[in-house]
Write an enzyme that holds these catalytic residues in place. Structure first.
Site, PDB file in Angstrom:
ATOM      1  N   CYS A   1     -10.072   1.478  -7.977  1.00  0.00           N
ATOM      2  CA  CYS A   1      -9.197   1.987  -6.841  1.00  0.00           C
ATOM      3  C   CYS A   1      -9.188   0.655  -5.740  1.00  0.00           C
ATOM      4  O   CYS A   1     -10.548   0.084  -5.725  1.00  0.00           O
ATOM      5  CB  CYS A   1      -9.597   3.190  -6.401  1.00  0.00           C
ATOM      6  SG  CYS A   1      -8.905   3.848  -4.720  1.00  0.00           S
TER       7      CYS A   1
ATOM      8  N   ASP B   1     -15.234  12.293  -2.204  1.00  0.00           N
ATOM      9  CA  ASP B   1     -14.660  11.288  -1.730  1.00  0.00           C
ATOM     10  C   ASP B   1     -15.532  10.703  -0.585  1.00  0.00           C
ATOM     11  O   ASP B   1     -16.637  10.937  -0.459  1.00  0.00           O
ATOM     12  CB  ASP B   1     -13.179  11.358  -1.499  1.00  0.00           C
ATOM     13  CG  ASP B   1     -12.378  10.092  -1.761  1.00  0.00           C
ATOM     14  OD1 ASP B   1     -12.256   9.113  -0.863  1.00  0.00           O
ATOM     15  OD2 ASP B   1     -11.759   9.811  -2.966  1.00  0.00           O
ATOM     16  N   ASP B   2     -14.907   9.635   0.068  1.00  0.00           N
ATOM     17  CA  ASP B   2     -15.481   8.910   1.171  1.00  0.00           C
ATOM     18  C   ASP B   2     -15.991   9.912   2.170  1.00  0.00           C
ATOM     19  O   ASP B   2     -15.407  11.072   2.471  1.00  0.00           O
ATOM     20  CB  ASP B   2     -14.387   8.399   1.827  1.00  0.00           C
ATOM     21  CG  ASP B   2     -14.682   7.044   2.722  1.00  0.00           C
ATOM     22  OD1 ASP B   2     -16.178   7.019   3.035  1.00  0.00           O
ATOM     23  OD2 ASP B   2     -14.065   6.307   3.101  1.00  0.00           O
TER      24      ASP B   2
ATOM     25  N   ARG C   1      -9.540  -2.310   8.579  1.00  0.00           N
ATOM     26  CA  ARG C   1     -10.346  -0.994   8.786  1.00  0.00           C
ATOM     27  C   ARG C   1     -11.809  -1.227   8.886  1.00  0.00           C
ATOM     28  O   ARG C   1     -12.540  -0.511   8.442  1.00  0.00           O
ATOM     29  CB  ARG C   1     -10.281  -0.628   7.129  1.00  0.00           C
ATOM     30  CG  ARG C   1     -10.078   1.036   6.979  1.00  0.00           C
ATOM     31  CD  ARG C   1     -10.154   1.384   5.787  1.00  0.00           C
ATOM     32  NE  ARG C   1      -9.811   2.968   5.729  1.00  0.00           N
ATOM     33  CZ  ARG C   1     -10.381   3.637   4.790  1.00  0.00           C
ATOM     34  NH1 ARG C   1     -11.299   3.370   3.927  1.00  0.00           N
ATOM     35  NH2 ARG C   1     -10.080   4.964   4.569  1.00  0.00           N
TER      36      ARG C   1
ATOM     37  N   ASP D   1      -2.290   5.539  -3.143  1.00  0.00           N
ATOM     38  CA  ASP D   1      -2.590   6.489  -2.166  1.00  0.00           C
ATOM     39  C   ASP D   1      -1.322   7.420  -2.036  1.00  0.00           C
ATOM     40  O   ASP D   1      -1.469   8.658  -1.264  1.00  0.00           O
ATOM     41  CB  ASP D   1      -3.174   6.057  -1.100  1.00  0.00           C
ATOM     42  CG  ASP D   1      -4.456   5.703  -1.062  1.00  0.00           C
ATOM     43  OD1 ASP D   1      -5.326   6.094  -1.850  1.00  0.00           O
ATOM     44  OD2 ASP D   1      -5.026   4.810  -0.288  1.00  0.00           O
TER      45      ASP D   1
ATOM     46  N   ASN E   1     -11.361  -1.632  -0.139  1.00  0.00           N
ATOM     47  CA  ASN E   1     -10.242  -1.379   0.934  1.00  0.00           C
ATOM     48  C   ASN E   1      -9.785  -2.252   1.804  1.00  0.00           C
ATOM     49  O   ASN E   1      -9.421  -2.029   2.917  1.00  0.00           O
ATOM     50  CB  ASN E   1     -10.746  -0.056   1.627  1.00  0.00           C
ATOM     51  CG  ASN E   1     -10.180   1.222   0.952  1.00  0.00           C
ATOM     52  OD1 ASN E   1      -9.285   1.405   0.618  1.00  0.00           O
ATOM     53  ND2 ASN E   1     -11.224   2.204   0.849  1.00  0.00           N
TER      54      ASN E   1
ATOM     55  N   LYS F   1     -15.920   6.842  -8.494  1.00  0.00           N
ATOM     56  CA  LYS F   1     -14.636   6.135  -8.007  1.00  0.00           C
ATOM     57  C   LYS F   1     -14.856   4.938  -7.077  1.00  0.00           C
ATOM     58  O   LYS F   1     -15.361   4.794  -6.163  1.00  0.00           O
ATOM     59  CB  LYS F   1     -13.837   7.325  -7.070  1.00  0.00           C
ATOM     60  CG  LYS F   1     -12.148   6.677  -6.524  1.00  0.00           C
ATOM     61  CD  LYS F   1     -11.759   7.705  -5.668  1.00  0.00           C
ATOM     62  CE  LYS F   1     -10.499   7.142  -4.954  1.00  0.00           C
ATOM     63  NZ  LYS F   1      -9.817   8.114  -4.049  1.00  0.00           N
ATOM     64  N   TRP F   2     -14.689   3.765  -7.640  1.00  0.00           N
ATOM     65  CA  TRP F   2     -15.147   2.626  -7.275  1.00  0.00           C
ATOM     66  C   TRP F   2     -13.926   1.762  -6.515  1.00  0.00           C
ATOM     67  O   TRP F   2     -12.995   1.520  -6.949  1.00  0.00           O
ATOM     68  CB  TRP F   2     -15.441   1.655  -8.109  1.00  0.00           C
ATOM     69  CG  TRP F   2     -16.149   0.329  -7.740  1.00  0.00           C
ATOM     70  CD1 TRP F   2     -15.735  -0.675  -6.864  1.00  0.00           C
ATOM     71  CD2 TRP F   2     -17.354  -0.287  -8.096  1.00  0.00           C
ATOM     72  NE1 TRP F   2     -16.465  -1.762  -6.962  1.00  0.00           N
ATOM     73  CE2 TRP F   2     -17.469  -1.572  -7.477  1.00  0.00           C
ATOM     74  CE3 TRP F   2     -18.437   0.134  -8.857  1.00  0.00           C
ATOM     75  CZ2 TRP F   2     -18.592  -2.172  -7.643  1.00  0.00           C
ATOM     76  CZ3 TRP F   2     -19.552  -0.779  -8.995  1.00  0.00           C
ATOM     77  CH2 TRP F   2     -19.680  -1.892  -8.529  1.00  0.00           C
ATOM     78  N   ASP F   3     -13.974   2.004  -5.071  1.00  0.00           N
ATOM     79  CA  ASP F   3     -13.017   1.395  -4.203  1.00  0.00           C
ATOM     80  C   ASP F   3     -13.137   0.290  -3.556  1.00  0.00           C
ATOM     81  O   ASP F   3     -14.237  -0.348  -3.520  1.00  0.00           O
ATOM     82  CB  ASP F   3     -12.747   2.554  -3.071  1.00  0.00           C
ATOM     83  CG  ASP F   3     -11.301   2.736  -2.345  1.00  0.00           C
ATOM     84  OD1 ASP F   3     -10.681   1.877  -2.707  1.00  0.00           O
ATOM     85  OD2 ASP F   3     -11.138   3.799  -1.776  1.00  0.00           O
TER      86      ASP F   3
ATOM     87  N   TRP G   1       1.034  -1.181  -0.235  1.00  0.00           N
ATOM     88  CA  TRP G   1      -0.111   0.086   0.011  1.00  0.00           C
ATOM     89  C   TRP G   1       0.746   1.116  -0.076  1.00  0.00           C
ATOM     90  O   TRP G   1       1.811   1.508   0.766  1.00  0.00           O
ATOM     91  CB  TRP G   1      -1.058   0.086   1.208  1.00  0.00           C
ATOM     92  CG  TRP G   1      -1.628   1.352   1.321  1.00  0.00           C
ATOM     93  CD1 TRP G   1      -2.815   1.641   0.592  1.00  0.00           C
ATOM     94  CD2 TRP G   1      -1.609   2.370   2.247  1.00  0.00           C
ATOM     95  NE1 TRP G   1      -3.181   2.901   0.854  1.00  0.00           N
ATOM     96  CE2 TRP G   1      -2.385   3.357   1.924  1.00  0.00           C
ATOM     97  CE3 TRP G   1      -0.443   2.829   3.164  1.00  0.00           C
ATOM     98  CZ2 TRP G   1      -2.371   4.622   2.589  1.00  0.00           C
ATOM     99  CZ3 TRP G   1      -0.334   3.899   3.587  1.00  0.00           C
ATOM    100  CH2 TRP G   1      -1.295   4.821   3.227  1.00  0.00           C
TER     101      TRP G   1
HETATM  102  C1  GLA Z   1      -8.542   4.493  -0.089  1.00  0.00           C
HETATM  103  C2  GLA Z   1      -8.458   5.450  -1.530  1.00  0.00           C
HETATM  104  C3  GLA Z   1      -8.414   6.708  -1.075  1.00  0.00           C
HETATM  105  C4  GLA Z   1      -9.596   7.342  -0.423  1.00  0.00           C
HETATM  106  C5  GLA Z   1     -10.041   6.431   0.738  1.00  0.00           C
HETATM  107  C6  GLA Z   1     -11.253   6.859   1.273  1.00  0.00           C
HETATM  108  O1  GLA Z   1      -7.956   4.436   0.630  1.00  0.00           O
HETATM  109  O2  GLA Z   1      -7.531   4.686  -2.239  1.00  0.00           O
HETATM  110  O3  GLA Z   1      -7.993   7.584  -2.260  1.00  0.00           O
HETATM  111  O4  GLA Z   1     -10.711   7.069  -1.380  1.00  0.00           O
HETATM  112  O5  GLA Z   1      -9.730   4.917   0.531  1.00  0.00           O
HETATM  113  O6  GLA Z   1     -11.712   6.197   2.581  1.00  0.00           O
END
Ligand code: GLA
Length: 712
Positions: A505, A346-347, A423, A527, A460, A456-458, A181
């Site tokens: 993402c 974003d988030d 997380r 990131d 994590n 932006k489809w994440d 990461w």
């Molecule tokens: C991931 C993404 C970041 C951001 C965070 C939000 O880490 O890579 O760019 O969107 O999540 O929680």
């Protein structure tokens, strides 16, 4: 095809991939993968002999579709468990078909298992596709259980699209990327070990640790010269690529979906299509291999590869979870004034998402932050002339969410094991139709109701406790089936919203592969937005992926992750080598910084067709005296040179930068943006190619420049 010798020549762009069909019908081998050969030339090729004594016999690393069975001791691309527990297959080639279309050719080879009566229930077809405008060969297999109703299921232990074999060379070297990461795509090359070298992800997603491609050379290739063979896998979940080097000197690559122990069951009458593997041969070093991949990705993988990607603003580093309508409006106003074209929230906009402990799964606007929903903000952004984007993480759920309370069984889990949150979140099982249906439902509504242009489809966290308690052999199939479910939801969403664009993402670059690029438009590369670290990350990512997919933001200085202070211009120049975005806290930028940023955004828009759609030449090396990337758009007669130096200038003179890819008998105007082209120097292309351009950057740390070259 030459009938007499059973030689089939596939022409992929400037290259040939030549197969020899064995007269006995039991093996098919590749006998040439390199510069173009005619059928008559290829028919004269002599295959290397197999070992003849009782221990060195066999065909390791030399068959197109090695199976488990017979005198084969290499890596099987196809391995099956029969109902009685045995696993041997006896391949027999029963026929083939060749189709030539306007843009290329397809070859299909049909095989059956020729084992004893009563056990021959497997058939498989090997597919090849080549195109005139790409050096890439695509391969996959379709595997069928041919038993009639009432027959028995078969279990596939390994199902790759085939094996890529390389010509015999001494001194094989393997190049690939490793990472973590915030440290993705670290390129490394090392002598290829004898035995088997496996790159893999057991995580249910592509992973930061490795990326599913390899490049092999005879130890003598450079960025610009020499032969390179490269193989990449288009799979989204867990995967495995094994490179075999035999003591006899053969080398083969088997790459497929699923890590060890991920099995697939074929019921009678069922078939499975393997993930596609793609391969390219380059005679012009690693740079040539990368350019062939870039062209392929833009023309034949991306759904909208002909488009230019917009300059985006993303609020994550500016606000983290502190997302409010007023705050986003203010950032949007400032972003629009810089010339940004796409504003992404974003988030933190949904559920009770005040931090990362809660809210994932509850995809309605945060009641305290967006009391009137997202529409007023979306309208404001659209009113500023920008497209509106939203961060989502559909495959995840916080245990502290209404979704989890309603559907605790939707997550990957073992009922008798404690879940292992990461997380504070768990993974939803997207292979389950009801979960996919739920996800499509809210995504479709959110996009429609708010005029969302971009997601932006994440993703994590990696999988854990990811085997179903079925009691059957396919318990771990979720490692590939989840990704297939994710792909289906994306495909359906794009079909329902043809103008929607998507960024892949996974905590930065944890889900970058050819399968996700077939249904997205760009990726969030890392990131880590430190411009210096990014040069190395972009260097590694560019080995396979074109600049037009690699999202890169200019963020604040000192960098929030690394603390490094880097001038705005250098930060811009680093990001301008990919898809430029801005991710800093614009409320804290000075008037001078905002003015400089606006000017640089303008420059990027001018050079964007060259950067995003041109051919890329990497000059210099990450750890070296300086680095540069040249983007050449031949049709437009334009080139853009981006050059960076991290450390202060020492006593050593910088090497002149010799610029490949230009027309040698044309003249070029060489100018900095803002300089009137008429006042520019005029330099012959041949001088730029053979002598080079003086590469001196001014004294001081973190110096950079962007030069434009225009053909006269
Ligand atoms: C991931 C993404 C970041 C951001 C965070 C939000 O880490 O890579 O760019 O969107 O999540 O929680």
């Amino acid at each position: 095809m030459d009938q007499a010798t059973g030689t089939v020549v596939l022409q992929a762009g400037r290259t040939s991939y030549v197969l020899r069909l064995d007269g006995t019908g039991s093996t098919v081998r590749q006998i040439h993968w390199g510069p173009a050969l005619s059928v008559a030339e290829a028919a004269t090729l002599v295959e290397p002999e197999d070992g003849r004594d009782s221990f060195d016999g066999g065909t390791d690393a030399r068959e197109e579709m090695p199976v488990e069975g017979g005198l084969r001791y290499g890596v099987p691309a196809l391995e099956v468990r029969h109902p009685d527990g045995t696993s041997s297959l006896e391949p027999l080639l029963t026929g083939h078909g060749i189709q030539h279309g306007p843009d290329g050719s397809r070859l299909v080879l049909h095989f059956v298992d020729a084992g004893p009566e009563g056990t021959r229930d497997l058939a498989w077809d090997l597919h090849y596709r080549v195109r005139r405008d790409s050096d890439v060969v695509e391969r996959w297999a379709v595997v069928r259980n041919t038993a009639a109703g009432g027959g028995r299921p078969l279990t596939l232990l390994r199902h790759a699209g085939g094996q890529w074999t390389l010509p015999t060379r001494a001194g094989y070297r393997l190049s690939s990327v490793h990472g973590a990461w915030s440290e993705e795509f670290q390129l490394a090359g090392q002598p290829l070990a004898y035995g088997e070298t496996t790159l893999t992800s057991r995580r249910g997603h592509t992973g930061h640790q490795s990326n599913p491609w390899v490049m092999l050379d005879a130890g003598d290739a450079t960025e610009d010269h020499g032969e390179v063979w490269s193989v990449a896998l288009a799979a989204g979940g867990s995967w495995r690529t094994t490179v075999l080097r035999t003591p006899a000197g053969h080398c083969g690559v088997v790459s497929g979906a699923g890590h060890e122990g991920v099995e697939a069951v074929l019921e009678p009458g069922e078939e499975l299509t393997t993930a596609v593997t793609a391969g390219v041969w380059s005679g012009t070093g690693f740079g040539g291999a990368s350019r062939a991949w870039h062209t392929y990705v833009r023309r034949h993988v991306l759904p909208a590869g002909g488009e230019l990607r917009p300059v985006l603003y993303n609020s994550w580093e500016a606000t983290t979870f502190d997302v409010t309508e007023a705050g986003q409006r203010e950032l949007a106003d400032r972003a629009a004034a810089l010339g940004v074209e796409l504003f992404v929230v974003d988030d933190g906009w949904f559920g009770r998402r005040d931090d990362d402990r809660a809210g994932l799964g509850d995809w309605h606007p945060h009641p305290g932050r967006f009391p009137d929903g997202l529409r007023p903000l979306a309208d404001h952004v659209h009113g500023l002339g920008m497209a509106f984007g939203l961060w989502v993480e559909p495959e995840m759920v916080n245990p502290d969410s209404d979704l989890f309370r309603a559907h605790p069984d939707w997550v990957l889990h073992h009922p008798d094991r404690r879940p292992s949150p990461q997380r504070h979140q768990l993974v939803l099982d997207f292979s389950r139709p009801e979960v996919a249906e739920w996800a499509f439902g809210w995504l479709d509504r959110t996009v429609r109701d708010n005029g969302v242009d971009f997601l932006k489809w994440d993703f994590n966290r990696s999988f854990s406790e990811a085997a179903r308690r079925t009691g059957g052999t396919a318990a771990r199939a979720v490692h590939t089936e989840h990704a297939a479910g994710f792909h289906r939801v994306l495909d359906r969403l794009r079909a329902a919203h043809p103008r929607l664009r998507v960024e892949s993402c996974a905590g930065g670059g944890g889900r970058v592969d050819l399968a996700v690029l077939a249904r997205t438009d760009q990726v969030w590369t890392s990131d880590n937005t430190d411009a210096v670290d990014r040069l190395t990350i972009q260097h590694g990512a560019s080995q396979l992926y074109p600049a037009s997919v690699l999202g890169a933001w200019v963020t604040d200085s000192p960098n929030p992750l690394t603390g490094r202070r880097v001038p705005l211009r250098f930060r811009f120049h680093a990001a301008m080598a990919g898809v430029l975005g801005i991710g800093g806290d614009l409320t804290s930028w000075t008037a001078e910084e905002l003015a400089e940023a606006a000017a640089l955004v303008g420059v990027y828009k001018d050079v964007r067709p060259v950067v995003q759609h041109g051919e890329q030449y990497r000059l210099g090396s990450p750890g070296g005296h300086g680095r540069a990337v040249l983007h050449v758009h031949e049709a437009a007669g334009e080139a853009v040179l981006l050059q960076w130096r991290v450390g202060g200038r020492g006593r050593r003179a910088a090497e002149p930068l010799r610029l490949p890819g230009l027309v040698e008998d044309a003249d070029y105007r060489v100018f900095e943006p803002g300089e009137p082209p008429e006042a520019a120097r005029v330099v012959p292309g041949r001088v730029l190619a053979v002598h080079g351009l003086a590469a001196e950057l001014p004294q001081g740390e973190y110096r950079s420049r962007l030069l434009r070259l225009r053909r006269l």
